[in-house]
Design a protein around this motif. Structure first.
Motif, PDB file in Angstrom:
ATOM      1  N   ALA A 121       0.831  -1.205   0.000  1.00  0.00           N
ATOM      2  CA  ALA A 121       0.000   0.000   0.000  1.00  0.00           C
ATOM      3  C   ALA A 121       0.864   1.253   0.000  1.00  0.00           C
ATOM      4  N   PHE A 122       1.943   1.231   0.776  1.00  0.00           N
ATOM      5  CA  PHE A 122       2.841   2.385   0.842  1.00  0.00           C
ATOM      6  C   PHE A 122       3.469   2.659  -0.526  1.00  0.00           C
ATOM      7  N   ILE A 123       3.995   1.614  -1.143  1.00  0.00           N
ATOM      8  CA  ILE A 123       4.702   1.776  -2.425  1.00  0.00           C
ATOM      9  C   ILE A 123       3.748   2.223  -3.530  1.00  0.00           C
ATOM     10  N   LYS A 124       2.535   1.689  -3.525  1.00  0.00           N
ATOM     11  CA  LYS A 124       1.593   1.986  -4.606  1.00  0.00           C
ATOM     12  C   LYS A 124       0.889   3.331  -4.449  1.00  0.00           C
ATOM     13  N   LEU A 125       0.642   3.734  -3.208  1.00  0.00           N
ATOM     14  CA  LEU A 125      -0.184   4.919  -2.982  1.00  0.00           C
ATOM     15  C   LEU A 125       0.610   6.180  -2.655  1.00  0.00           C
ATOM     16  N   MET A 126       1.649   6.047  -1.817  1.00  0.00           N
ATOM     17  CA  MET A 126       2.278   7.237  -1.260  1.00  0.00           C
ATOM     18  C   MET A 126       3.011   8.115  -2.270  1.00  0.00           C
ATOM     19  N   PRO A 127       3.714   7.547  -3.277  1.00  0.00           N
ATOM     20  CA  PRO A 127       4.413   8.450  -4.212  1.00  0.00           C
ATOM     21  C   PRO A 127       3.494   9.461  -4.891  1.00  0.00           C
ATOM     22  N   ILE A 128       2.339   8.998  -5.381  1.00  0.00           N
ATOM     23  CA  ILE A 128       1.452   9.935  -6.082  1.00  0.00           C
ATOM     24  C   ILE A 128       0.748  10.869  -5.102  1.00  0.00           C
ATOM     25  N   LEU A 129       0.437  10.380  -3.884  1.00  0.00           N
ATOM     26  CA  LEU A 129      -0.155  11.262  -2.880  1.00  0.00           C
ATOM     27  C   LEU A 129       0.841  12.332  -2.456  1.00  0.00           C
TER      28      LEU A 129
ATOM     29  N   ILE B  66      -2.910  19.644 -13.275  1.00  0.00           N
ATOM     30  CA  ILE B  66      -3.980  19.111 -14.127  1.00  0.00           C
ATOM     31  C   ILE B  66      -3.610  17.718 -14.624  1.00  0.00           C
ATOM     32  N   ILE B  67      -2.356  17.552 -15.020  1.00  0.00           N
ATOM     33  CA  ILE B  67      -1.892  16.258 -15.536  1.00  0.00           C
ATOM     34  C   ILE B  67      -1.943  15.188 -14.450  1.00  0.00           C
ATOM     35  N   VAL B  68      -1.440  15.518 -13.252  1.00  0.00           N
ATOM     36  CA  VAL B  68      -1.429  14.543 -12.153  1.00  0.00           C
ATOM     37  C   VAL B  68      -2.859  14.224 -11.710  1.00  0.00           C
ATOM     38  N   GLY B  69      -3.758  15.201 -11.792  1.00  0.00           N
ATOM     39  CA  GLY B  69      -5.163  14.936 -11.475  1.00  0.00           C
ATOM     40  C   GLY B  69      -5.760  13.882 -12.387  1.00  0.00           C
ATOM     41  N   LEU B  70      -5.424  13.918 -13.667  1.00  0.00           N
ATOM     42  CA  LEU B  70      -5.894  12.906 -14.622  1.00  0.00           C
ATOM     43  C   LEU B  70      -5.267  11.543 -14.330  1.00  0.00           C
ATOM     44  N   ILE B  71      -3.989  11.548 -13.954  1.00  0.00           N
ATOM     45  CA  ILE B  71      -3.316  10.290 -13.599  1.00  0.00           C
ATOM     46  C   ILE B  71      -3.968   9.674 -12.362  1.00  0.00           C
ATOM     47  N   PHE B  72      -4.274  10.519 -11.382  1.00  0.00           N
ATOM     48  CA  PHE B  72      -4.924  10.059 -10.146  1.00  0.00           C
ATOM     49  C   PHE B  72      -6.220   9.319 -10.476  1.00  0.00           C
ATOM     50  N   LEU B  73      -6.993   9.870 -11.385  1.00  0.00           N
ATOM     51  CA  LEU B  73      -8.275   9.269 -11.773  1.00  0.00           C
ATOM     52  C   LEU B  73      -8.075   7.884 -12.375  1.00  0.00           C
ATOM     53  N   CYS B  74      -6.966   7.693 -13.064  1.00  0.00           N
ATOM     54  CA  CYS B  74      -6.744   6.438 -13.794  1.00  0.00           C
ATOM     55  C   CYS B  74      -6.146   5.330 -12.931  1.00  0.00           C
ATOM     56  N   VAL B  75      -5.349   5.681 -11.916  1.00  0.00           N
ATOM     57  CA  VAL B  75      -4.548   4.640 -11.254  1.00  0.00           C
ATOM     58  C   VAL B  75      -4.855   4.416  -9.776  1.00  0.00           C
ATOM     59  N   MET B  76      -5.532   5.335  -9.093  1.00  0.00           N
ATOM     60  CA  MET B  76      -5.686   5.208  -7.638  1.00  0.00           C
ATOM     61  C   MET B  76      -6.985   4.471  -7.275  1.00  0.00           C
ATOM     62  N   PRO B  77      -6.897   3.357  -6.549  1.00  0.00           N
ATOM     63  CA  PRO B  77      -8.112   2.652  -6.106  1.00  0.00           C
ATOM     64  C   PRO B  77      -8.743   3.339  -4.905  1.00  0.00           C
TER      65      PRO B  77
ATOM     66  N   LYS C   2     -10.476  -3.284  -1.511  1.00  0.00           N
ATOM     67  CA  LYS C   2     -11.194  -4.218  -2.384  1.00  0.00           C
ATOM     68  C   LYS C   2     -11.049  -3.865  -3.855  1.00  0.00           C
ATOM     69  N   ASN C   3     -10.692  -2.604  -4.154  1.00  0.00           N
ATOM     70  CA  ASN C   3     -10.542  -2.167  -5.544  1.00  0.00           C
ATOM     71  C   ASN C   3      -9.114  -2.276  -6.060  1.00  0.00           C
ATOM     72  N   ALA C   4      -8.177  -2.683  -5.190  1.00  0.00           N
ATOM     73  CA  ALA C   4      -6.753  -2.699  -5.555  1.00  0.00           C
ATOM     74  C   ALA C   4      -6.400  -3.979  -6.312  1.00  0.00           C
ATOM     75  N   LYS C   5      -5.986  -3.844  -7.553  1.00  0.00           N
ATOM     76  CA  LYS C   5      -5.604  -5.000  -8.362  1.00  0.00           C
ATOM     77  C   LYS C   5      -4.276  -5.601  -7.904  1.00  0.00           C
ATOM     78  N   TRP C   6      -3.499  -4.814  -7.148  1.00  0.00           N
ATOM     79  CA  TRP C   6      -2.176  -5.278  -6.723  1.00  0.00           C
ATOM     80  C   TRP C   6      -2.209  -5.975  -5.358  1.00  0.00           C
ATOM     81  N   LEU C   7      -3.397  -6.192  -4.793  1.00  0.00           N
ATOM     82  CA  LEU C   7      -3.559  -7.023  -3.599  1.00  0.00           C
ATOM     83  C   LEU C   7      -4.302  -8.305  -3.986  1.00  0.00           C
ATOM     84  N   ASN C   8      -3.847  -9.454  -3.452  1.00  0.00           N
ATOM     85  CA  ASN C   8      -4.598 -10.682  -3.704  1.00  0.00           C
ATOM     86  C   ASN C   8      -5.773 -10.770  -2.728  1.00  0.00           C
ATOM     87  N   ASP C   9      -6.612 -11.779  -2.893  1.00  0.00           N
ATOM     88  CA  ASP C   9      -7.841 -11.874  -2.097  1.00  0.00           C
ATOM     89  C   ASP C   9      -7.546 -11.964  -0.601  1.00  0.00           C
TER      90      ASP C   9
END
Length: 436
Positions: free
Chosen positions: A17-25, A191-202, A206-213
């Protein structure tokens, strides 16, 4: 064996979660703060170009926070309705567009209107992210996670100070002033990072594709258990945020931090400019010093808070460093001892940014659900009125006295008052937090 497995699973999930979320936040908040305070660097030439007085500039800098205050709570409630991914993205795109529009202000009225709109556009971003972090990180990790997120503030100023003053050097290119290029070049990436946020942030685990069940189930189970525990004590209704006294006490304490932070960052380049014959680029590098030091303060206080589980103690220490650092800076400024004044401001910077981690770990100990969304937004919106108070008072005092020293005394004195409130807070609520 089960305990060892859970410990391993916890470490794996939190690391992912740290690696996937924190850089863009982190980067998003760097842009947020840069778009908020780059006005202080634009002022090095903008004030003369538009004939703005220090008093009017102070009002214009501060009116951002009036718009911010009015739209903060509604914005955070809409986040819970539409989801963090969509709503935070919308906020970023909107404020990026307004930030670019700052390049085209023509005088007093348009300056004030655009600053107000910028505050209204950005409203909800910070409390939204703080709420978003509670969707992902259990309580035991939050102070250090928040401390990493809060690195955005000193980093945005440490990097933004020399960058912004360098952009002033584009003066005349394309028929635009340097400060106009500053707003355009620093607004477009948002503006650019806002569009990226929309595309990649769960939105949630439950919405994270990079976590298993198994990882999704484990993390959500821990977070749900914590929320249930808080909900049983305080409830989850919006009204609980208005009723809980800790929300109002924290909001008043936060006013002191924001007043010191924005009051200082709005005028520090001008304060340095009056202390010697520095070039704009030199002013940028000198301005960045307290914020580089503030990075260390943010990290240190975050990790110490989590390690020793004493958020109230570290909050008090941070507030005292802020107050004493600013009071001594005012005295040294009056003596034209610029080198020692910058050291004193750096001490205040440790307090200003060290404050964030212990402070923002507190609301989720007492509130959850819609109550947490409302409470965090209320604390942030009320506290951010300090963003109007700080620049307005310093600008007024500068025009009235011809010096910034009294303004620095005011910022420091307000922090000393907040330290007394934090002692009361500690006495009343620390036992409850320790029991939780």
């Amino acid at each position: 064996m089960g305990s060892q497995h859970n410990d391993h699973l916890k470490a794996v999930v939190i690391r992912k979660a740290f690696i996937k979320l924190m850089p863009i936040l982190l980067f998003s908040y760097v842009l947020s703060y840069l778009d908020r305070v780059n006005i202080s660097f634009a002022a090095l030439t903008m004030m003369e170009d538009l004939a703005l007085s220090a008093k009017l500039f102070g009002y214009g800098t501060g009116i951002f926070f009036i718009g911010y205050f009015l739209f903060e709570v509604p914005s955070n409630l809409l986040l819970t309705k539409f989801g963090a991914r969509k709503w935070i993205s919308r906020i970023m795109i909107t404020w990026g567009m307004v930030s670019v529009g700052m390049a085209f202000v023509q005088g007093d009225v348009s300056f004030l209107v655009m600053r107000f709109l910028l505050g209204a556009a950005e409203a909800g971003f910070f409390p939204g992210v703080i709420l978003y972090l509670t969707f992902w990180f259990p309580q035991e990790f939050r102070a250090r996670i928040i401390s990493v997120f809060m690195l955005s503030i000193p980093l945005s100023l440490a990097v933004g100070a020399p960058l912004s003053t360098a952009l002033l050097g584009l003066n005349g290119i394309g028929g635009l002033h340097g400060w106009q290029w500053l707003f355009i070049i620093e607004g477009v990436p948002t503006i650019i990072v806002g569009l990226i946020f929309l595309c990649v942030m769960p939105d949630r685990p439950k919405n994270a594709k990079w976590l298993n069940d198994e990882e999704k189930t484990y993390l959500q189970g821990v977070l749900d258990a914590e929320s249930l525990k808080v909900a049983k004590k305080a409830g989850t209704k919006v009204s609980m945020a208005f009723k809980h006294p800790i929300v109002w006490i924290l909001a008043i304490i936060y006013i002191s931090n924001v007043t010191a932070n924005i009051g200082l960052s709005s005028f520090l380049p001008r304060i340095i400019k009056e202390q010697g014959t520095f070039t704009n680029m030199q002013i940028g590098w000198i301005t960045s010093i307290p914020y580089f030091v503030g990075v260390l303060g943010s990290l240190t206080f975050g990790f110490m808070t989590d390690k020793y589980k004493k958020p109230f103690i570290f909050l008090l220490v941070a507030i005292l460093l802020t107050g004493l650092g600013l009071i001594f800076a005012g005295y040294l400024y009056a003596q034209t001892a610029i080198a020692m004044a910058i050291i004193s401001v750096s001490v205040a910077g440790v307090g200003i940014y060290g404050f964030k981690a212990p402070f923002w770990s507190l609301p989720s100990m007492f509130l959850t659900g819609a109550a947490a969304a409302t409470g965090i937004a209320m604390i942030n919106s009320i506290g951010n009125l300090g963003g109007f108070i700080g620049p307005s008072v310093i600008g007024y005092v500068r025009d009235a006295t011809g010096s910034y020293a009294s303004g620095l005394y005011f910022l420091g004195g307000l922090s000393i008052f907040a330290s007394l409130l934090s002692i009361f807070l500690m006495a009343k609520y620390s036992k409850i937090a320790q029991q939780d």
